[in-house]
Design an enzyme around this catalytic site. Structure first.
Site, PDB file in Angstrom:
ATOM      1  N   ASN A   1       0.803  -1.235   0.000  1.00 13.46           N
ATOM      2  CA  ASN A   1       0.000   0.000   0.000  1.00 13.46           C
ATOM      3  C   ASN A   1       0.833   1.281   0.000  1.00 13.46           C
ATOM      4  OD1 ASN A   1       0.627  -0.741   2.671  1.00 13.46           O
ATOM      5  ND2 ASN A   1      -1.100   0.414   3.493  1.00 13.46           N
TER       6      ASN A   1
ATOM      7  N   GLU B   1       3.427  -3.382  12.362  1.00 14.49           N
ATOM      8  CA  GLU B   1       2.454  -2.329  12.036  1.00 14.49           C
ATOM      9  C   GLU B   1       1.357  -3.016  11.244  1.00 14.49           C
ATOM     10  OE1 GLU B   1       2.518   0.531  13.252  1.00 14.49           O
ATOM     11  OE2 GLU B   1       4.617   1.058  13.617  1.00 14.49           O
TER      12      GLU B   1
ATOM     13  N   CYS C   1      -3.563   1.908   6.277  1.00 13.11           N
ATOM     14  CA  CYS C   1      -3.862   1.352   7.603  1.00 13.11           C
ATOM     15  C   CYS C   1      -4.456   2.416   8.515  1.00 13.11           C
ATOM     16  CB  CYS C   1      -2.615   0.718   8.209  1.00 13.11           C
ATOM     17  SG  CYS C   1      -1.158   1.739   8.063  1.00 13.11           S
TER      18      CYS C   1
ATOM     19  N   GLU D   1       7.254   3.284  15.224  1.00 10.11           N
ATOM     20  CA  GLU D   1       8.212   3.668  14.194  1.00 10.11           C
ATOM     21  C   GLU D   1       8.301   5.192  14.182  1.00 10.11           C
ATOM     22  OE1 GLU D   1       6.418   1.162  10.868  1.00 10.11           O
ATOM     23  OE2 GLU D   1       8.476   0.395  11.015  1.00 10.11           O
TER      24      GLU D   1
HETATM   25  P1  NAP Z   1       0.098  -9.374   3.794  1.00 10.50           P
HETATM   26  O1  NAP Z   1      -0.119 -10.739   3.265  1.00 10.50           O
HETATM   27  O2  NAP Z   1       0.148  -9.188   5.261  1.00 10.50           O
HETATM   28  O3  NAP Z   1       1.453  -8.839   3.110  1.00 10.50           O
HETATM   29  C1  NAP Z   1       2.354  -7.899   3.660  1.00 10.50           C
HETATM   30  C2  NAP Z   1       3.791  -8.313   3.384  1.00 10.50           C
HETATM   31  O4  NAP Z   1       4.064  -9.542   4.056  1.00 10.50           O
HETATM   32  C3  NAP Z   1       4.078  -8.588   1.907  1.00 10.50           C
HETATM   33  O5  NAP Z   1       5.405  -8.231   1.600  1.00 10.50           O
HETATM   34  C4  NAP Z   1       3.898 -10.093   1.829  1.00 10.50           C
HETATM   35  O6  NAP Z   1       4.555 -10.708   0.752  1.00 10.50           O
HETATM   36  C5  NAP Z   1       4.518 -10.526   3.136  1.00 10.50           C
HETATM   37  N1  NAP Z   1       4.093 -11.852   3.592  1.00 10.50           N
HETATM   38  C6  NAP Z   1       2.962 -12.520   3.258  1.00 10.50           C
HETATM   39  N2  NAP Z   1       2.939 -13.701   3.889  1.00 10.50           N
HETATM   40  C7  NAP Z   1       4.075 -13.810   4.611  1.00 10.50           C
HETATM   41  C8  NAP Z   1       4.624 -14.790   5.475  1.00 10.50           C
HETATM   42  N3  NAP Z   1       3.986 -15.929   5.716  1.00 10.50           N
HETATM   43  N4  NAP Z   1       5.820 -14.557   6.063  1.00 10.50           N
HETATM   44  C9  NAP Z   1       6.473 -13.401   5.847  1.00 10.50           C
HETATM   45  N5  NAP Z   1       6.010 -12.430   5.035  1.00 10.50           N
HETATM   46  C10 NAP Z   1       4.813 -12.617   4.424  1.00 10.50           C
HETATM   47  O7  NAP Z   1      -0.979  -8.401   3.236  1.00 10.50           O
HETATM   48  P2  NAP Z   1      -1.770  -8.573   1.842  1.00 10.50           P
HETATM   49  O8  NAP Z   1      -2.177 -10.009   1.633  1.00 10.50           O
HETATM   50  O9  NAP Z   1      -0.989  -7.944   0.794  1.00 10.50           O
HETATM   51  O10 NAP Z   1      -3.073  -7.733   2.120  1.00 10.50           O
HETATM   52  C11 NAP Z   1      -4.169  -8.336   2.795  1.00 10.50           C
HETATM   53  C12 NAP Z   1      -4.859  -7.374   3.725  1.00 10.50           C
HETATM   54  O11 NAP Z   1      -3.934  -6.941   4.726  1.00 10.50           O
HETATM   55  C13 NAP Z   1      -5.325  -6.078   3.099  1.00 10.50           C
HETATM   56  O12 NAP Z   1      -6.526  -6.207   2.443  1.00 10.50           O
HETATM   57  C14 NAP Z   1      -5.379  -5.185   4.306  1.00 10.50           C
HETATM   58  O13 NAP Z   1      -6.566  -5.394   5.010  1.00 10.50           O
HETATM   59  C15 NAP Z   1      -4.215  -5.632   5.134  1.00 10.50           C
HETATM   60  N6  NAP Z   1      -3.002  -4.803   4.918  1.00 10.50           N
HETATM   61  C16 NAP Z   1      -2.683  -3.891   5.854  1.00 10.50           C
HETATM   62  C17 NAP Z   1      -1.574  -3.084   5.655  1.00 10.50           C
HETATM   63  C18 NAP Z   1      -1.154  -2.056   6.641  1.00 10.50           C
HETATM   64  O14 NAP Z   1      -0.475  -1.114   6.284  1.00 10.50           O
HETATM   65  N7  NAP Z   1      -1.501  -2.197   7.897  1.00 10.50           N
HETATM   66  C19 NAP Z   1      -0.799  -3.201   4.513  1.00 10.50           C
HETATM   67  C20 NAP Z   1      -1.148  -4.172   3.568  1.00 10.50           C
HETATM   68  C21 NAP Z   1      -2.242  -4.957   3.803  1.00 10.50           C
HETATM   69  P3  NAP Z   1       3.765 -10.932  -0.660  1.00 10.50           P
HETATM   70  O15 NAP Z   1       3.755  -9.617  -1.299  1.00 10.50           O
HETATM   71  O16 NAP Z   1       4.596 -11.904  -1.399  1.00 10.50           O
HETATM   72  O17 NAP Z   1       2.417 -11.451  -0.320  1.00 10.50           O
END
Ligand code: NAP
Ligand code: MG
Length: 449
Positions: free
Chosen positions: A129, A227, A261, A428
């Site tokens: 994001n 975060e 977020c 942070e």
């Molecule tokens: P996510 O799966 O939590 O991804 C965030 C980061 O973690 C990405 O770089 C992702 O890699 C990595 N990741 C995923 N699975 C992992 C694991 N098992 N071990 C270590 N790292 C891992 O988030 P998303 O699937 O992109 O988004 C899903 C939902 O999360 C969104 O719809 C939103 O609700 C929430 N979200 C919140 C924030 C925030 O700023 N708080 C940011 C993003 C998403 P990949 O790119 O390879 O998956």
């Protein structure tokens, strides 16, 4: 290899390598090797290198911003701010190396001093994001405190991080001090958690993955900063400047297409002014410009992916009103406002991470605080009131890490940022972030003869 898709055109904009476990291990080994020399670089020299890195980011602001527009569909105005934020965060923490001093504590029979020791290799895991700022919030203080960094961008949005890695080398940071490793979370990200030479994981993303990372880090008592998600409240009291509150409310939730977020995705409006406020809000939402993010006038672009679009759409059944969005290719969704029928509605409770605002009315101050706190999250929020005392009381009453009174802004690089409850762990930015990338060591020197 992995195709990077533009959310605006749905076309492939680049193909990047997907790092394997072996490549990740090799990069961690190089970062560990580089740590020995990086920690020993004189503070003033480390500071100068970080300032040079900041200057190069500044010189490449437009290039980085355009790259983010292509990769992530961010509006050009936001993307320029984001690249500028990386520069500012680097400059801010470039002031740290010469100032990271411990204490001298009075003791009998000798001298006692404390040192801030760097941790070693820090793994930074970045979501899609805000690819640039969130990367910088991790790597800048980590490097300033004397750590080396391996960074995994989100698979969907690796391009600006890769470019920042190149700029770091151009600035003269030694090989291995800052390495960007594009790849899958389940491969590269997981390896940061399990590899014993990674001494800390700094994660931003979903609460679900954050919990797994915390559990994995527990195996090695590895340091972790999280975060995570949010479902922040925007609370409008009857005594507020309603015109200002309504004018700001769309940006507070629809900025970055709601993929923030800190998005104020729950709007609480005091009953006595509900109808008047909603009239003003409708006007503001309809005027909110969702369009080609490369246009200077754009306030909102598309969502990041087809998957995110269908997930967000699944929350919208009967919108109260909506703005507009372009047709044709791209993952577009108009800014949408829904009334909650109860606090049990799925759209009221869950982090949607898209351009959807849920609205509910409240009766009095106590009711507003109770409703705002009725969530597992606690990241940010806004309070609109003309009564100073009320502003203070409600700011103290709402459980969140970052609140604004008569404003919607939550992020300044020199003030702390982070969540309570399931929105995260640790802080942070600001002066305290360095402590999260250091260990305090206490040494007693005996003067006994
Ligand atoms: P996510 O799966 O939590 O991804 C965030 C980061 O973690 C990405 O770089 C992702 O890699 C990595 N990741 C995923 N699975 C992992 C694991 N098992 N071990 C270590 N790292 C891992 O988030 P998303 O699937 O992109 O988004 C899903 C939902 O999360 C969104 O719809 C939103 O609700 C929430 N979200 C919140 C924030 C925030 O700023 N708080 C940011 C993003 C998403 P990949 O790119 O390879 O998956
Ligand atoms: Mg995921």
């Amino acid at each position: 290899m992995h195709d990077v898709i533009s959310p605006v055109t749905e076309q492939v904009v680049a193909t990047v390598p997907s790092s394997s476990v072996e490549e990740t291990d090799a990069a961690i080994a190089r970062a560990h090797e580089a740590f020995r020399t990086w920690r020993a670089v004189a503070p003033g020299d480390r500071a100068r290198l970080l300032r040079r890195f900041a200057a190069l980011v500044d010189e490449h602001n437009e290039e980085l911003a355009q790259l983010e527009v292509r990769n992530s569909g961010h509006t050009i105005g936001n993307a320029r701010w984001e690249a500028g934020n990386v520069r500012d965060v680097l400059n801010y923490y470039a002031g740290a190396p010469e100032r990271l001093s411990g204490r001298q504590i009075p003791v009998a029979g000798g001298m006692d001093v404390t040192f801030y020791e760097p941790l070693g290799v820090v793994g930074v895991i970045v979501p899609w994001n805000f690819p640039m700022p969130i990367a910088g919030w991790g790597f800048a203080p980590a490097l300033a405190a004397g750590n080396t960094v391996v960074l995994k961008p989100a698979e969907l949005t690796p391009l600006t991080a890769i470019r920042l890695g190149e700029l770091a080398l151009d600035a003269g940071l030694p090989e291995g001090v800052f390495t960007v490793l594009p790849g899958k979370g389940s491969v590269v990200g997981e390896r940061f958690v399990t590899h014993p030479l990674v001494r800390k994981v700094c994660f931003t993303g979903s609460t679900e993955v954050g919990k797994r990372i915390m559990a994995g880090c527990a195996e090695q008592v590895k340091r972790v900063t999280l975060e995570l998600g949010g479902k922040s409240a925007n609370i409008v009291f009857a005594d507020a400047d309603l015109a200002r509150a309504a004018a700001g409310a769309p940006g507070a939730v629809f900025d970055n297409a709601g993929q923030d977020c800190c998005a104020r995705s729950r709007l609480l409006v005091q009953s006595s002014v509900y109808d008047r406020f909603m009239g003003l809000l409708e006007e503001a939402v309809k005027a909110f410009r969702c369009e080609d993010p490369a246009l200077e006038s754009a306030q909102m672009g598309p969502l990041i992916s087809a998957g995110q679009l269908s997930s967000v759409r699944s929350y919208v059944d009967q919108p109260l009103f909506a703005g507009s969005a372009p047709d044709g290719p791209g993952y577009w969704m108009a800014p949408t406002v829904i009334e909650a029928s109860s606090v049990q509605d799925r759209h009221w409770r869950e982090e949607i991470f898209g351009p959807v605002l849920s609205v509910l009315r409240f009766d009095d101050e106590a009711d507003a605080i109770r409703l705002a706190n009725d969530t597992e999250y606690g990241l940010s929020g806004s309070i609109w009131t003309g009564d100073l005392g009320r502003g203070i009381r409600v700011a103290r009453g709402v459980e969140a890490g970052n609140l604004s009174v008569n404003s919607n802004s939550s992020v300044r690089y020199w003030t702390p940022f982070g969540g309570v409850k399931q929105s995260g762990l640790g802080r942070e930015l600001g002066p305290d972030a360095l402590a999260a990338f250091s260990e305090v060591k206490n040494v007693f020197f005996s003067t006994e003869v």
